[in-house]
Design an enzyme around this catalytic site. Structure first.
Site, mmCIF file in Angstrom:
data_model
loop_
_atom_site.group_PDB
_atom_site.id
_atom_site.type_symbol
_atom_site.label_atom_id
_atom_site.label_comp_id
_atom_site.label_asym_id
_atom_site.label_seq_id
_atom_site.Cartn_x
_atom_site.Cartn_y
_atom_site.Cartn_z
ATOM 1 N N ASP A 8 -5.551 -6.516 -5.915
ATOM 2 C CA ASP A 8 -6.714 -6.297 -5.040
ATOM 3 C C ASP A 8 -7.449 -5.032 -5.466
ATOM 4 O OD1 ASP A 8 -8.483 -6.549 -2.926
ATOM 5 O OD2 ASP A 8 -7.114 -5.658 -1.459
ATOM 6 N N LEU A 9 -8.188 -5.136 -6.570
ATOM 7 C CA LEU A 9 -8.886 -3.941 -7.081
ATOM 8 C C LEU A 9 -10.333 -3.879 -6.615
ATOM 9 C CD1 LEU A 9 -7.418 -3.737 -10.695
ATOM 10 C CD2 LEU A 9 -6.631 -2.660 -8.578
ATOM 11 N N LYS A 10 -10.816 -4.933 -5.994
ATOM 12 C CA LYS A 10 -12.176 -4.956 -5.438
ATOM 13 C C LYS A 10 -13.179 -4.395 -6.437
ATOM 14 C CE LYS A 10 -10.789 -4.736 -0.581
ATOM 15 N NZ LYS A 10 -9.359 -4.413 -0.667
ATOM 16 N N LYS A 47 0.730 -7.954 -2.678
ATOM 17 C CA LYS A 47 -0.598 -7.468 -3.057
ATOM 18 C C LYS A 47 -0.481 -6.046 -3.590
ATOM 19 C CE LYS A 47 -3.979 -6.150 -0.092
ATOM 20 N NZ LYS A 47 -4.672 -4.965 -0.615
ATOM 21 N N GLN A 77 -8.731 -1.245 11.107
ATOM 22 C CA GLN A 77 -9.302 -2.590 11.024
ATOM 23 C C GLN A 77 -10.177 -2.860 12.247
ATOM 24 O OE1 GLN A 77 -9.254 -4.243 8.407
ATOM 25 N NE2 GLN A 77 -7.270 -4.268 7.373
ATOM 26 N N THR A 110 -12.817 -6.181 6.340
ATOM 27 C CA THR A 110 -12.397 -6.391 7.730
ATOM 28 C C THR A 110 -12.420 -5.085 8.530
ATOM 29 O OG1 THR A 110 -10.147 -6.307 6.861
ATOM 30 C CG2 THR A 110 -11.011 -8.460 7.414
ATOM 31 N N ASP A 166 -19.086 -3.004 -10.078
ATOM 32 C CA ASP A 166 -19.737 -2.118 -11.048
ATOM 33 C C ASP A 166 -20.783 -2.952 -11.782
ATOM 34 O OD1 ASP A 166 -20.248 -0.037 -12.973
ATOM 35 O OD2 ASP A 166 -18.213 0.706 -12.666
ATOM 36 N N ILE A 167 -21.347 -2.437 -12.856
ATOM 37 C CA ILE A 167 -22.314 -3.245 -13.602
ATOM 38 C C ILE A 167 -21.560 -4.404 -14.263
ATOM 39 C CG2 ILE A 167 -23.919 -1.324 -13.946
ATOM 40 C CD1 ILE A 167 -22.894 -1.176 -16.876
ATOM 41 N N PRO A 168 -22.266 -5.509 -14.539
ATOM 42 C CA PRO A 168 -21.581 -6.706 -15.059
ATOM 43 C C PRO A 168 -20.691 -6.443 -16.277
ATOM 44 C CG PRO A 168 -23.820 -7.259 -14.434
ATOM 45 C CD PRO A 168 -23.704 -5.767 -14.283
ATOM 46 N N ASN A 169 -21.173 -5.672 -17.234
ATOM 47 C CA ASN A 169 -20.400 -5.436 -18.458
ATOM 48 C C ASN A 169 -19.086 -4.718 -18.164
ATOM 49 O OD1 ASN A 169 -20.220 -5.391 -21.421
ATOM 50 N ND2 ASN A 169 -20.355 -3.166 -21.142
ATOM 51 N N THR A 170 -19.131 -3.740 -17.258
ATOM 52 C CA THR A 170 -17.928 -2.968 -16.926
ATOM 53 C C THR A 170 -16.930 -3.824 -16.154
ATOM 54 O OG1 THR A 170 -19.238 -0.957 -16.899
ATOM 55 C CG2 THR A 170 -17.122 -0.864 -15.754
ATOM 56 N N ASP A 197 0.851 -1.193 0.000
ATOM 57 C CA ASP A 197 0.000 0.000 0.000
ATOM 58 C C ASP A 197 0.885 1.241 0.000
ATOM 59 O OD1 ASP A 197 -2.424 -1.388 -0.096
ATOM 60 O OD2 ASP A 197 -2.415 -1.718 2.062
ATOM 61 N N ARG A 205 -3.057 -8.927 12.727
ATOM 62 C CA ARG A 205 -2.286 -8.094 13.650
ATOM 63 C C ARG A 205 -1.539 -8.990 14.641
ATOM 64 N NH1 ARG A 205 -3.099 -5.079 10.214
ATOM 65 N NH2 ARG A 205 -3.968 -2.994 10.262
ATOM 66 N N ARG A 217 0.390 -2.977 7.128
ATOM 67 C CA ARG A 217 1.155 -2.119 8.034
ATOM 68 C C ARG A 217 2.032 -2.814 9.075
ATOM 69 N NH1 ARG A 217 -4.146 1.474 8.570
ATOM 70 N NH2 ARG A 217 -4.925 -0.619 8.070
HETATM 71 O O1 C5P Z 1 -2.278 -2.549 6.762
HETATM 72 P P1 C5P Z 1 -3.256 -3.679 6.860
HETATM 73 O O2 C5P Z 1 -2.622 -4.985 7.311
HETATM 74 O O3 C5P Z 1 -4.499 -3.337 7.599
HETATM 75 O O4 C5P Z 1 -3.668 -3.919 5.330
HETATM 76 C C1 C5P Z 1 -4.665 -4.826 4.947
HETATM 77 C C2 C5P Z 1 -4.751 -4.867 3.456
HETATM 78 O O5 C5P Z 1 -5.757 -5.782 3.098
HETATM 79 C C3 C5P Z 1 -5.108 -3.534 2.810
HETATM 80 O O6 C5P Z 1 -4.370 -3.450 1.594
HETATM 81 C C4 C5P Z 1 -6.584 -3.651 2.514
HETATM 82 O O7 C5P Z 1 -6.950 -2.962 1.343
HETATM 83 C C5 C5P Z 1 -6.766 -5.153 2.319
HETATM 84 N N1 C5P Z 1 -8.079 -5.704 2.625
HETATM 85 C C6 C5P Z 1 -8.660 -5.583 3.867
HETATM 86 N N2 C5P Z 1 -9.918 -6.096 4.099
HETATM 87 C C7 C5P Z 1 -10.561 -6.754 3.133
HETATM 88 C C8 C5P Z 1 -9.960 -6.904 1.878
HETATM 89 C C9 C5P Z 1 -8.699 -6.364 1.666
HETATM 90 O O8 C5P Z 1 -8.037 -5.008 4.777
HETATM 91 N N3 C5P Z 1 -11.707 -7.302 3.362
#
Ligand code: C5P
Length: 261
Positions: free
Chosen positions: A80-82, A53, A217, A138, A85-89, A31, A208, A238
Site C-alpha cells: 500500500d504505497l499509494k 498489508k 478514521q 477513509t 507522482d508524474i506518470p514517468n515516476t 503499520d 471498526r 489497529r
Molecule cells: O488502523 P486502521 O484499521 O485504521 O488502518 C487502516 C489501514 O488502511 C492503514 O494502513 C491505512 O494506511 C490504510 N488505508 C486507509 N484508507 C484508505 C487506504 C488505506 O485507512 N483509503
C-alpha cells in the site's frame, strides 16, 4: 496478468467462480516501524491471516526485503504505497517494487488519467502486482474534501468524488479500487458490478468492530456491514494490531466476515 508464485487465493475476482473464504477477505495492516515488530505480529496471527498489508511506515523502513520475506513464508502481500507522482515516476516505481512479489499495489486515483495509464502499462510486465486505485481516503470527510478544493456536491460530496475517481480508474484499466464501506454499494452499481464480488476487487479500510475506537478514521463500518454492503476484501489495522490478543481479534473479525457474506 498472472503472478509468478502460485497464489494462495484466486486473485482474479473477474474469473472467480465461488465466493472467497473469510481468510481471503481479511488483510491485516502491518503499520509498524520495523520488520522485527511486524514479524512479531505475523507470528501471533499464524492461522488467522493470509494477507498482510505493507504500507509506507514499514516499507520505508524495510523495503522490498520485508515483502520478499512475507512471500517466502507463504503470505499474500498488499503493498500500500499509494503512489502519486508524474506518470514517468510512478511507472518507474511500479517496475521497482514489482520485483518483490506483492500481489496488490496501490496508486492514488487522484493522480489522474495519464498517471493511472502509465501505472497500468508498467504493471503489464509479467509477475507485476495487480493495481488498486485509492479513491478518497477513509480518513477524509466532506469538510476535509472541500478544504482541498473538491467542491462538487452532486450526490453528496464524498460519494460523488469516489464515483468520479472510480470511473476514471476503471477507464484507465486499473484492477480494483479502495473506498470506504459507505460508498462500496454505489461503486458496484455505478461500475455495473454484481453484488457477489464479480469484477474488480473493492478493498475497504476504515473497519471498526462494534465499540472500537475510530481514531483518525472518518468513514467507518463494522466488518459485517462492509461485507454485506459489497466489499471484496477488508483492511484492518489497529483493531487487530493494538488488541490485547491480536489472534482473538482477528478470529472475531473472520467470524463477522462469514456472517456478513
Ligand atoms: O488502523 P486502521 O484499521 O485504521 O488502518 C487502516 C489501514 O488502511 C492503514 O494502513 C491505512 O494506511 C490504510 N488505508 C486507509 N484508507 C484508505 C487506504 C488505506 O485507512 N483509503
Amino acid at each position: 496478468m498472472d503472478i509468478a508464485t502460485p497464489p494462495l487465493v484466486h486473485l482474479d475476482a473477474t474469473k472467480r467462480s465461488k465466493p472467497l473464504e473469510p481468510l481471503d477477505r481479511l488483510i491485516v495492516a502491518l503499520d509498524f516501524a520495523s520488520a522485527a515488530a511486524a514479524m512479531e505480529l505475523v507470528d501471533q496471527l499464524q492461522g488467522n491471516c493470509r494477507w498482510f498489508k505493507v504500507g509506507m511506515e514499514l516499507y520505508y523502513a524495510a523495503g522490498n526485503a520485508v515483502v520478499e520475506h512475507l512471500r517466502a513464508r507463504g503470505f499474500e502481500v498488499f503493498l500500500d504505497l499509494k503512489l502519486h507522482d508524474i506518470p514517468n515516476t510512478v511507472a518507474g516505481a511500479v517496475r521497482t517494487v514489482a520485483r518483490a512479489g506483492a500481489s496488490l499495489l496501490t496508486v492514488h486515483a487522484g493522480g489522474g488519467d495519464a498517471m493511472l495509464r502509465a501505472a497500468v502499462e508498467a504493471a503489464s510486465a509479467p509477475d507485476s502486482p495487480r493495481l488498486l486505485a485509492v479513491t478518497v481516503l477513509t480518513s477524509m470527510d466532506a469538510e476535509q474534501l472541500s478544504g482541498v478544493g473538491v467542491c462538487d456536491s452532486a450526490g453528496g460530496l464524498v460519494g460523488a468524488q469516489v464515483l468520479r475517481l472510480a470511473k476514471l480508474a476503471q477507464a484507465a484499466g486499473i484492477d480494483g479500487l479502495v473506498c470506504s464501506a459507505d460508498e462500496v454499494g454505489a461503486v458496484r452499481e455505478a461500475m455495473g458490478l454484481g453484488p457477489n464480488g464479480e469484477g474488480p476487487l473493492l478493498v475497504v479500510p476504515g473497519i471498526r468492530p462494534a465499540g472500537a475506537e475510530a481514531a483518525d478514521q472518518r468513514r467507518v463500518a463494522t466488518p459485517a456491514q462492509a461485507i454485506a454492503w459489497g466489499a471484496s476484501m477488508l483492511v484492518v489495522g489497529r483493531p487487530i494490531t493494538q488488541a490485547v490478543d491480536p489472534a482473538r481479534a482477528a478470529a472475531a473479525i473472520l467470524k463477522e466476515i462469514a456472517q456478513g457474506a
